[in-house]
Design a protein around this motif. Structure first.
Motif: not given
Lengths: 377, 702
Positions: A104-113, A156-159, A191-195
């Motif tokens: 949560a609250n950490r940017p991540f990259h969603l790879h798309f095709r 994503l802001p919330r776990r 599934l979003i892990y806690p910040e």
């Protein structure tokens, strides 16, 4: 941020697991019907429409058929623009690939095709986004059957469990009059892990070396286990240069394994229904602090156990334990209040207690000392 | 190529094209256009070289201020208050200067607006069919510009460099865009509401320019017709109901009377001032009865603007149907309009079986006996040639004399200008039709025979594409009408030798080309330039009638359907009201077309269905669907191999091919390797085989 690239690789091998139906996965290929999201007129389009109106007034007022021709053609261009842009954002197939760990609250990259399933026409100037509010990514050109790949950055802001229900594809093609958008339903569960807090901002104090148990065997620890002659295959970084210089033979420092380091995280989620937002924020912060402590100590070689009111994740270390702890913390919810004390499976291990009832929410207890380790000569 | 350079080049090319029709339409002069084009060419050269320095804004504004007095001079003095020319000059100047100061993004759009204004001016003043090419060219280039601008805007906005801009091929889609736009525009053009009569801003370079010199105006010199005989411009088009019958009547020629001239003095002819006003109070039925002869067939005439009020009519005309309430009939039997028409005049004429003379018998004050231009030598010659006998015989003798003893020529070098008729009769003995006809009139008048000069057209050429006849200006002709007192009627005599008379033209390759061109011009004029509300009603009426007829065919009683008859009659009324069509759409053709389209569509759907490549996922899902049909509950989480086992147990008869489909699906989806061509073929065959066996053999339901 990496930008999408368009490649014509219709025959390229496709790897990965394809989910069938609703089983949740972090990777998915979606061939669903797009849902229109409406049309937004651009500034250029506005001017074009304005000039069309002006020409229509001139044509009607003068009866000049040459102006009627111009007007008909301008309207024809509008229709052609609408049809082509409609065609342009349809017939796409979306592959999404999320990273293994999302916090949560950490940017991540969603790879798309993005694949063009159209057999007749390529696709031009596609704007891809996961959220309507996010800045889209440009896929300039997709040949027939070709695909473009890229990474969309998300926060994503919330776990907890989140389902990515749609991706958005829009286009200014062909003439930039309108921005036509469609939504491709995807249903990608995440599934979003806690910040995880940076170490400096964490209020936790490490139990330090309290509770370290010498394993009495060589390993990858910090303490010196023994000095011996250097053998083939030993790590040259562990050569004891002073002794080597003194004795004239290569002396190797062997260290003692630290398998005995343990930490118990006692997370008291038996707090009943959370009263207000501030309490909820405090609860979330404690979850994040528990996750931070777990991740931190696992990284330092600790065996970590998590005990909550409704589940126990036993001692373990390594990636599997990290994932188990983070998944448990990602899904932890407040349960009914209880006066029972949370207990670890190893009462001798140092404990980190977290709960809304504690002062400051955190309490650190050290394990009893077990005497000095013996150093082998 | 940088985006700025590319945008400048696109704008420059469009700016080069935009004002091209203006000098043809006489809106601006050629020097102005050439100056503008030179400036744009210079701009394109600089843009191509990608020179970095462009005109500063202060310099652009200064140039604007400097042009202001030029504009005022242009407006108040050079154009004498006319607004169009100075405004177009201003637009040309603005676009040219703006091109050199394109710095911000909005400058480019402002320049595009200026270019669009020039394009509108060019279009609005054009009447020639070639304007379609201009329109399509401008459309194509505009779409290229808009698409590239949108592309560059996005690429630049997303930080994509110059290399990225070249990987967006747009040629195909732009061609499709142009075709699609035109395909949509054609029905739109027909359907857009018309509330005013079509207005042509200029005659310009169009199909019917006014004739400055005509043999049909109020005063004609002896050289009027001779000069227009060299022109191939169309004067009128005529369409007969039964052309063969008319040609048989006219013995292979066609003669159209336009004007008659009674007074000859100072070597020029003047129309008689006396005329009868024909007034038709019936707004609905605007037919003028000129003679009591029964009408055997109708003909439709499209008369180009000929700088005259004269109405050109075949000699057999007994009735005229025209959208006028007032016509003038001269004493010579020629009809004229109240005012000079600016555009094409369309009317119908009812034709009798024989030539009719509408001229009134001469009275005492009639100028047909005026002796202006008659000299003693002419009198002597007339007496000598005509001799004695009956009046008709004497006149025909004179006609033959002129036809045989005089030669036809258009070469008048060294002729006397003071006495051209004397020169023709006694010295050169050669001339063209006006000389022959004028001489005969004067010779007849010298002998007391009332006579006048008649002008019009002789001969025509058939347009094989349209079925109408084209009369060109080179068909202009002059002849003589003499009053035979003993017979009590006016008779036509043509003293011009046959070699000099315009006739029906033979069909040659060049003529065919000309006719094809004329057909295009005619259709353009008829269906585009003059397309109006009546045409729209006509189109709707015909469509409705066609629909009713089609409906009637399926209904089984087309003849008995009152609505279809009513619709057909309305359509016929609509077409006859504007006089631009005589029959509805051929229903059989429409049905055939619809059937062909339906067959083509079905074939296309089948082709798409069978030619669609079978994907492993598609084949897998197809088999899952079959499993569900057999009562197996297929869950989304079921692994493919478990489903395969279930399927094989359910379908022993299709175990082989079905298992192969499952295997290929697993291979494609889980082994990370796409199927090759042979495996795709194997997949298609296996799926087909499995489904075929499932259809043919009984299943074991779960």
């Amino acid at each position: 941020m990496p930008t999408p690239t368009a490649t014509a690789t219709a025959d390229a091998p496709r790897s990965g697991v394809r989910p069938v139906g609703g089983s949740w996965s972090r990777r998915g290929r979606f061939r669903t019907r797009p849902v229109p999201e409406g049309i937004r007129i651009t500034k250029v389009g506005l001017w074009y429409v304005l000039f069309t109106v002006i020409v229509s007034i001139a044509a009607t007022n003068t009866g000049n058929n040459a102006l009627y021709m111009v007007l008909a053609l301008m309207l024809g261009v509008l229709v052609a623009s609408g049809l082509l842009s409609r065609q342009n954002v349809r017939g796409l197939e979306v592959d999404l690939d999320a990273p293994g760990e999302i916090f949560a609250n950490r940017p991540f990259h969603l790879h798309f095709r993005l694949r063009n399933r159209g057999r007749w026409s390529p696709r031009w100037l596609l704007l891809f986004s996961v959220s309507r509010k996010a800045r889209p990514l440009l896929v300039p050109y997709l040949p027939r059957g070709g695909h473009g790949v890229g990474d969309a950055e998300l926060i994503l802001p919330r776990r907890g469990r989140v389902s990515l229900d749609a991706v958005h594809v829009s286009s200014l093609f062909p003439f930039g009059f309108f921005r036509k958008g469609v939504r491709y339903p995807v249903e990608l569960p995440l599934l979003i892990y806690p910040e995880i807090f940076p170490a400096a901002s964490s209020r936790l104090r490490s139990p330090g070396t309290v509770g370290e148990e010498p394993s009495r065997r060589a390993g990858r620890g910090h303490e010196l286990y023994t000095l011996r002659g250097f053998r083939h295959g030993d790590d040259p970084r562990s050569i004891h240069w002073k002794q080597t210089a003194r004795t004239g033979d290569m002396v190797f420092m062997e260290r003692e394994a630290e398998t005995g380091r343990r930490l118990v995280i006692l997370f008291d989620n038996g707090v009943g229904e959370l009263a207000d937002d501030s309490e909820e924020m405090r609860f979330e912060r404690l979850v994040s602090e528990a996750a931070t402590a777990a991740v931190d100590h696992l990284a330092r070689g600790y065996q970590v156990e998590l005990v909550t009111r409704d589940q126990v994740v036993g001692f373990g270390r390594g990636r599997r334990q990290r994932r188990a702890l983070l998944e448990a913390l990602a899904l932890v919810r407040p349960v009914a209040r209880s006066r029972e004390t949370l207990r670890s499976t190893d009462p001798s291990a140092p404990q980190l207690r977290l709960g809304l009832g504690l002062a400051g929410g955190v309490e650190v207890s050290r394990a009893p000392a077990r005497g000095r380790r013996r150093r082998r000569a | 190529m940088t985006s700025g350079r590319e945008k400048r080049l696109h704008l420059g090319i469009l700016a080069f094209l935009a004002p091209l029709p203006l000098p043809f339409n006489q809106i601006i002069g050629w020097p102005v256009l050439l100056g503008y084009l030179a400036a744009v060419a210079w701009f394109l050269h600089r843009a191509w070289r990608d020179r970095g320095r462009w005109l500063a804004f202060w310099a652009m504004n200064l140039l604007g201020l400097l042009f202001l007095p030029v504009f005022l001079l242009d407006l108040l003095v050079l154009s004498r208050g006319g607004l169009v020319r100075p405004v177009v000059h201003l637009a040309l100047f603005t676009v040219a200067v703006k091109l050199f100061s394109l710095q911000r993004e909005r400058d480019k759009w402002q320049a595009l607006i200026g270019i669009f204004f020039l394009f509108l001016a060019g279009m609005a003043t054009s009447v020639h069919p070639t304007v379609v090419l201009y329109l399509i060219s401008f459309l194509g280039l505009s779409l290229v510009l808009l698409a590239r601008f949108a592309c560059l805007h996005l690429l630049t906005g997303f930080g994509r460099g110059r290399t990225a801009s070249t990987v967006v091929p747009l040629r195909g889609v732009l061609a499709v865009s142009v075709l699609l736009s035109v395909a949509v525009a054609i029905p739109l053009f027909a359907l857009l509401p018309r509330v005013r009569t079509p207005y042509l801003a200029t005659s310009g370079f169009g199909p019917g320019p006014n004739l400055e010199i005509s043999g049909l105006s109020d005063q004609v010199t002896l050289d009027s017709i001779g000069r227009i005989r060299t022109s191939r411009q169309v004067a009128l088009r005529i369409e007969f109901e039964d052309p063969e019958r008319y040609l048989a009547l006219e013995e292979g020629s066609m003669r159209f009377k336009a004007a008659t001239f009674d007074r000859y003095h100072d070597n020029r002819w003047e129309k008689s001032k006396r005329s009868e006003t024909l007034y038709n109070p019936d707004h609905q039925h605007l037919v003028f009865e000129l003679a009591g002869e029964p009408t055997t067939q109708w003909a439709r005439i499209w008369l180009q603007p000929l700088d005259t009020r004269s109405l050109v009519l075949p000699l057999q005309t007994g009735r005229v149907e025209i959208e006028q309430q007032r016509l003038y009939l001269s004493r010579g039997g020629a009809l004229s309009l109240p005012r000079r028409p600016r555009g094409v005049v369309t009317y119908r004429v009812g034709l009798a079986e024989r030539s009719l003379s509408l001229a009134a018998p001469p009275d005492d004050n009639d100028p047909v006996l005026d002796l202006g231009g008659v000299t003693p030598a002419i009198t002597d010659l007339a007496r000598e040639v005509m001799g004695d006998g009956g009046l008709r015989e004497r006149v025909e003798r004179l006609e033959r004399h002129l036809q045989t003893d005089y030669a036809y020529t258009l070469d008048f070098v060294g002729r006397s200008v003071e006495d051209p008729i004397g020169d023709f009769l006694f010295r050169s003995k050669s001339g063209h039709c006006e000389y022959f006809a004028t001489s005969m009139v004067l010779l007849l008048r010298s002998q007391g025979v009332p006579a006048r000069l008649a002008t019009g057209f002789l001969g025509a050429e058939s347009n094989f594409l349209q079925g109408y006849f084209v009369v060109r200006q080179e068909n202009a002709h002059a002849w003589v009408e003499a009053y035979l007192a003993d017979e009590g009627r006016w008779e036509l005599f043509d003293p011009t030798p046959p070699v000099g008379r315009p006739t029906l033209r033979q069909t040659t390759l060049w003529n065919l080309a000309l006719q094809a061109y004329d057909s295009v011009v005619f259709r353009w004029d008829r269906h585009v330039l003059s397309y109006d509300f009546d045409d729209q009603l006509s189109v709707f009426g015909r469509l409705r009638a066609a629909w009713e007829r089609i409906w009637g065919l399926f209904d089984g009683s087309p003849e008995e359907s009152p609505s279809s008859t009513e619709a057909a009659s309305e359509a016929a009324a609509a077409t006859s009201a504007d006089g631009r069509g005589t029959e509805g759409l051929p229903v059989e053709w429409l049905i055939g077309l619809a059937t062909a389209l339906a067959l083509l569509g079905t074939a296309w759907i089948l082709w798409r269905r069978w030619s669609r490549p079978v994907t492993p996922t598609g084949a897998y899902r197809r088999l899952l669907w079959e499993l569900e049909r057999d009562g197996v509950e297929v869950k989304a989480v079921d692994p493919p191999l478990a489903l395969k086992a279930t399927a094989l147990s359910c379908w022993p008869q299709a175990a082989g091919p079905a298992g192969r489909v499952f295997d290929l699906y697993v291979q494609e989806s889980y082994a990370g390797r796409a199927l090759d061509e042979g495996e795709h073929e194997d997949l298609r065959r296996s799926l087909g085989e499995a489904l075929s066996r499932l259809r043919k053999e009984p299943r074991r339901h779960a």
